[in-house]
Design a protein around this motif. Structure first.
Motif, PDB file in Angstrom:
ATOM      1  N   UNK A 498      53.898 -51.496 -19.953  1.00 37.47           N
ATOM      2  CA  UNK A 498      52.696 -51.157 -19.187  1.00 37.47           C
ATOM      3  C   UNK A 498      51.543 -50.847 -20.128  1.00 37.47           C
ATOM      4  N   UNK A 499      50.350 -51.288 -19.709  1.00 35.02           N
ATOM      5  CA  UNK A 499      49.141 -50.962 -20.447  1.00 35.02           C
ATOM      6  C   UNK A 499      48.493 -49.757 -19.766  1.00 35.02           C
ATOM      7  N   UNK A 500      48.363 -48.663 -20.501  1.00 35.86           N
ATOM      8  CA  UNK A 500      47.762 -47.437 -19.971  1.00 35.86           C
ATOM      9  C   UNK A 500      46.275 -47.464 -20.312  1.00 35.86           C
ATOM     10  N   UNK A 501      45.430 -47.372 -19.285  1.00 35.27           N
ATOM     11  CA  UNK A 501      43.990 -47.619 -19.464  1.00 35.27           C
ATOM     12  C   UNK A 501      43.166 -46.449 -18.945  1.00 35.27           C
ATOM     13  N   UNK A 502      42.135 -46.112 -19.688  1.00 40.59           N
ATOM     14  CA  UNK A 502      41.090 -45.202 -19.227  1.00 40.59           C
ATOM     15  C   UNK A 502      39.759 -45.921 -19.412  1.00 40.59           C
ATOM     16  N   UNK A 503      39.039 -46.124 -18.315  1.00 45.79           N
ATOM     17  CA  UNK A 503      37.777 -46.887 -18.374  1.00 45.79           C
ATOM     18  C   UNK A 503      36.613 -45.995 -17.964  1.00 45.79           C
ATOM     19  N   UNK A 504      35.676 -45.827 -18.889  1.00 41.37           N
ATOM     20  CA  UNK A 504      34.453 -45.078 -18.598  1.00 41.37           C
ATOM     21  C   UNK A 504      33.368 -46.088 -18.234  1.00 41.37           C
ATOM     22  N   UNK A 505      32.811 -45.954 -17.036  1.00 41.76           N
ATOM     23  CA  UNK A 505      31.809 -46.884 -16.519  1.00 41.76           C
ATOM     24  C   UNK A 505      30.445 -46.211 -16.482  1.00 41.76           C
ATOM     25  N   UNK A 506      29.439 -46.904 -16.979  1.00 38.59           N
ATOM     26  CA  UNK A 506      28.087 -46.349 -17.013  1.00 38.59           C
ATOM     27  C   UNK A 506      27.097 -47.422 -16.556  1.00 38.59           C
ATOM     28  N   UNK A 507      26.192 -47.055 -15.616  1.00 43.63           N
ATOM     29  CA  UNK A 507      25.277 -48.042 -15.044  1.00 43.63           C
ATOM     30  C   UNK A 507      23.861 -47.479 -14.943  1.00 43.63           C
TER      31      UNK A 507
END
Length: 736
Positions: A498-507
């Motif tokens: 499994x790929x463990x992901x944390x994604x910070x999104x900025x717009x």
């Protein structure tokens, strides 16, 4: 059609469609089955050559389906002619007849028509459908097992009536399965419907504009629309991009007007990506308006019996101003009128110290107060109403504002305005523009549909001096103004599955506007919205028991939202990555709803199991795929017919940090590097290994909102690079 009422006096208006059938039941009443099919028989006897044809032209033999004929006819009942809105006759009757015939060539089209839909609300309504098999045999479609449709929005285009697709009436439609439908079959149906409109004494009715795009999902050999209206009507129509015009014909009744649109042999458009369909596809737009008197102030109409196809700059500005002036008398819920709302809002702002605020503070607080009004409504305000409220509140402080009218850049130019609904209203204060707001707008936020749109600043007409009209262009937005930034930290689970992901999104900019509704859905942003204009805490004047009850309700709402938000985020992530996602967490750092903090920032934590492949003791990891699915341009779309519209210029940045598992080395880092840059856009990818982490930086830029079709090869260069880049893998090898 959805009815919109414009009244000189404030009227309480109700629209209802009379029904002879109880829609509390899901299953159609068997007593009416014979009636509904019998009522439709008359349409089968019409001698229309297009519907006698069963042969598909050679050029369309490879299409999924071909429509032989699609005819719609709407007539206003003659009872209304004796005196529109008179005491003796408060209602208008609308009859709509439809005939449709299609050949289904493959299983994709068969799947789309395995159910047929029909409306059934009056004992005079009719519907009948039949299937012609490849051997020439004809089978009637049985309606015995028809069931109700929960929402009109679920009814496909080819089965909707003009009237009902706008009225939004529920449970008016039924659907029934078509058994044994096969490729090569021909489906045909006819329908007759009657609708009754109770106008309750209003003197003016605008039926919602209709936009008929000639090209549809399948080739159409014959397409006809007939509108017959009484002598109280106005008719407007404009055809563009090669679409045929409506023609005025003699009606069978001398007191009626008849307008006919006929189109033939329309193929399927292959350009489906980056298309502004209303500006490039053949299109006919039209509208019917009824008025009890000829001179209607603020109405964008022509003369009775005339097909009005456009308005001069002067006509448009004059009518827009007249319409705007009347806004204060429009109905507005508990306040009764918009002007009453303005007065009450000004009184509230004064109590908060509005007279002592600086001009800039006052303008911003008025905007946020207007936004708060929107937040606490079920529907958004129209541009006109929002501009009137905003401008009127500025007037209370003697702050000068100018009224600007424009048109959506997806609709056309101001010369193409045909309907009141196409006029967009904006307030200009000094050099700044203030657009209508959503739940999340900040002062000065641009609106995608109005970026770089043609506009007029209009003033109040002066008697004997005319009206001042100043052409301008609304502000544009560069690709540096509309930015999406993604910082992605990823690592493999201990079992390497499994790929463990944390994604910070900025717009920021329009990119924020595009994402903020989904990002803040099921979050309690509305509870603190009062703070932005300095309003009072809703609990401030509550008694202890009331405050306890309020807090309990807020807690329950947050719990409900938490569960719903989990499902929403999971669904959105699965759409991004086209695979199952295990949701872990969602958190907002900045909601972007403040003038001081305009950036929307939130973090999503999740797990992906479809991003790696095992090859013996080695692993292939699709780190580049963490950008999400990228657009693929198919073979048939690689030759361009129309100019290119990407919506808005924008930049997308990804920084992906992939931690290399202990005990492994990585190969393929350099192969991730790509650089495509031209006048239409950019795709660059740079990767390097830093202290046990692969750092992949990707930039994708759409430099212009619009490009000419000859720039399509340049567009393809960076779009293809982005698509191909998303399938590149890193190779993990165990250390020796």
């Amino acid at each position: 059609m959805k009815i919109q009422f414009k009244n000189i006096l404030v009227l309480s208006v109700m629209l209802f469609i009379s029904s002879a059938v109880s829609f509390a039941q899901n299953v159609i009443d068997e007593d009416f089955l014979d009636n509904i099919e019998g009522n439709a028989k008359i349409l089968w006897s019409e001698n229309i050559p297009a519907f006698a044809n069963n042969t598909v032209p050679d050029k369309y033999k490879d299409e999924s389906a071909v429509v032989f004929g699609f005819k719609r006819s709407v007539t206003i009942d003659k009872k209304s002619r004796s005196g529109f809105l008179s005491k003796g006759e408060r209602s208008l009757l609308f009859f709509e007849n439809v005939r449709f015939k299609i050949k289904l060539n493959d299983r994709n089209s068969v799947k789309s028509f395995t159910e047929v839909y029909f409306r059934y609300s009056d004992k005079t309504d009719g519907f009948s459908a039949k299937i012609t098999k490849t051997d020439g045999s004809v089978k009637a479609v049985s309606l015995n097992d028809a069931v109700g449709v929960e929402s009109v929005s679920n009814v496909p285009e080819f089965f909707k009536s003009f009237f009902d697709q706008q009225s939004g009436s529920q449970r008016r439609y039924y659907k029934v399965a078509v058994p044994d439908l096969e490729p090569g079959d021909i489906l045909e149906y006819v329908t007759i419907t009657k609708s009754k409109l109770d106008v309750m004494g209003t003197g003016y009715i605008e039926f919602s504009p209709q936009y008929e795009v000639c090209n549809k999902a399948y080739p159409v050999l014959y397409n006809q629309i007939i509108m017959e209206t009484d002598d109280k009507s106005f008719f407007k129509s404009l055809s563009i991009n090669g679409a045929p015009d409506f023609k005025k014909e003699a009606a069978s009744d001398a007191d009626f007007y008849r307008y006919v649109f006929t189109d033939a042999d329309r193929g399927v458009e292959k350009d489906v990506n980056f298309i502004n369909s209303y500006q490039v596809y053949p299109l006919t737009k039209f509208q019917v308006i009824y008025a009890n008197y000829e001179k209607v102030k603020g109405a964008l109409i022509g003369e009775k019996g005339e097909i009005k196809s456009g308005f001069t700059k002067e006509e448009l500005a004059k009518k827009a101003w007249e319409d705007y002036e009347q806004t204060g008398r429009s109905y507005f819920g508990n306040y009764m009128t918009v002007q009453n709302l303005v007065d009450a809002t000004w009184a509230q702002l004064k109590k908060q110290g509005a007279k002592d605020w600086t001009e800039k503070e006052y303008i911003n607080n008025v905007f946020y107060k207007l936004r708060n009004i929107v937040v606490n409504r079920d529907t958004y305000l129209s541009d006109k109403t929002a501009a009137f409220i905003f401008g009127s509140l500025l007037y209370q402080r003697d702050i000068k504002s100018e009224l600007v009218i424009s048109i959506s850049n997806s609709t056309g130019k101001l010369k193409d305005v045909l309907f009141d609904q196409e006029i967009r209203y904006v307030c200009k204060v000094g050099k700044d523009f203030y657009f209508n707001c959503t739940d999340h707008s900040n002062p000065g936020d641009l609106v995608e549909a109005l970026v770089a749109s043609e506009a007029y600043i209009i003033a109040e007409p002066v008697k004997n001096s005319g009206q001042d009209i100043k052409p301008i262009t609304l502000p544009d937005a560069a690709y540096t103004d509309n930015v999406s930034d993604y910082t992605i930290n990823a690592s493999l689970s201990t079992d390497m599955n499994t790929l463990i992901v944390s994604r910070i999104n900025s717009f920021v900019g329009i990119s924020k506007t595009r994402n903020i509704i989904t990002a803040l859905k099921f979050t309690p942003y509305m509870l603190d919205d009062y703070k932005y204009y300095g309003g009072a805490d809703p609990t401030q004047k509550m008694k202890s028991a009331q405050e306890d009850e309020y807090n309990k309700s807020v807690k329950a709402l947050k719990e409900e939202y938490k569960e719903a938000k989990t499902e929403l985020v999971k669904t959105e992530l699965q759409n991004d990555y086209q695979q199952k996602v295990k949701y872990k967490n969602f958190a907002i750092t900045s909601d972007g709803r403040s003038a001081k903090q305009k950036t929307l920032v939130f973090t999503e934590d999740f797990e992906l199991s479809g991003m790696m492949r095992k090859a013996g003791k080695k692993y292939l990891v699709n780190v580049a795929g963490l950008v999400g699915s990228q657009l693929q341009i198919k073979k048939e779309e690689r030759t361009r017919k129309y100019d290119i519209n990407v919506g808005y210029a924008r930049t997308l940045n990804w920084v992906i940090n992939f931690k290399i598992p202990d005990g492994y080395t990585v190969e393929g880092v350099k192969e991730l590097n790509t650089n495509v840059d031209n006048e239409t856009g950019t795709y660059t990818a740079t990767a390097e290994e830093q202290n046990g982490t692969v750092v992949l930086k990707i930039k994708k830029v759409y430099k212009k909102a619009n490009n000419t079709k000859d720039k399509w090869p340049s567009m393809l260069a960076f779009i293809d690079a982005a698509y191909n880049g998303s399938f590149k893998y890193l190779l993990l090898k165990p250390k020796s």
